[in-house]
Design a protein around this motif. Sequence first.
Motif: not given
Length: 154
Positions: A96, A99-100, A104-109, A152
Amino acid sequence: MSIDVLNETTFDLDELELVACSRFVMEQMRVHPGADLCVRLVDEEAMTTLHVQWMDLPGPTDVMSFPMDELTPGHEGEDPEEGILGDIVLCPSVAQKQAMEAGHALEEELLLLTTHGILHLLGFDHAEPEEEKEMFDLQRTLLLTFLAGRGRPV
């Protein structure tokens, strides 16, 4: 192909998306369809313990890979080896933060780290510059192709 996701954290994650990404990467890398993979999500304390125990490095990390049968990518016209691919351990709280920082989003990471972990299980590494370029180029291609196939933005 058997892919198990064990979420041992309080993070509410799309486990089916991790399975789909894992399956896609394994298929693209021509891993035997009977191969097994486990993706385990842990907190920082558990990841720190693993990081110290196996890498002799302090603190938590984002992903660790534990190969079992040392499977390698299959090649066109050859039958891939059957066996257990291994385990990937992810730390969502570390992911997380990354990602920040990356925007990008946590899910992408987590999808990126899953792809990265599978490549490690298949023998890829990034210790040397040439290895890093090969692994990261492949990782990027696999992830972008997966995301594009899911409709996506990439």
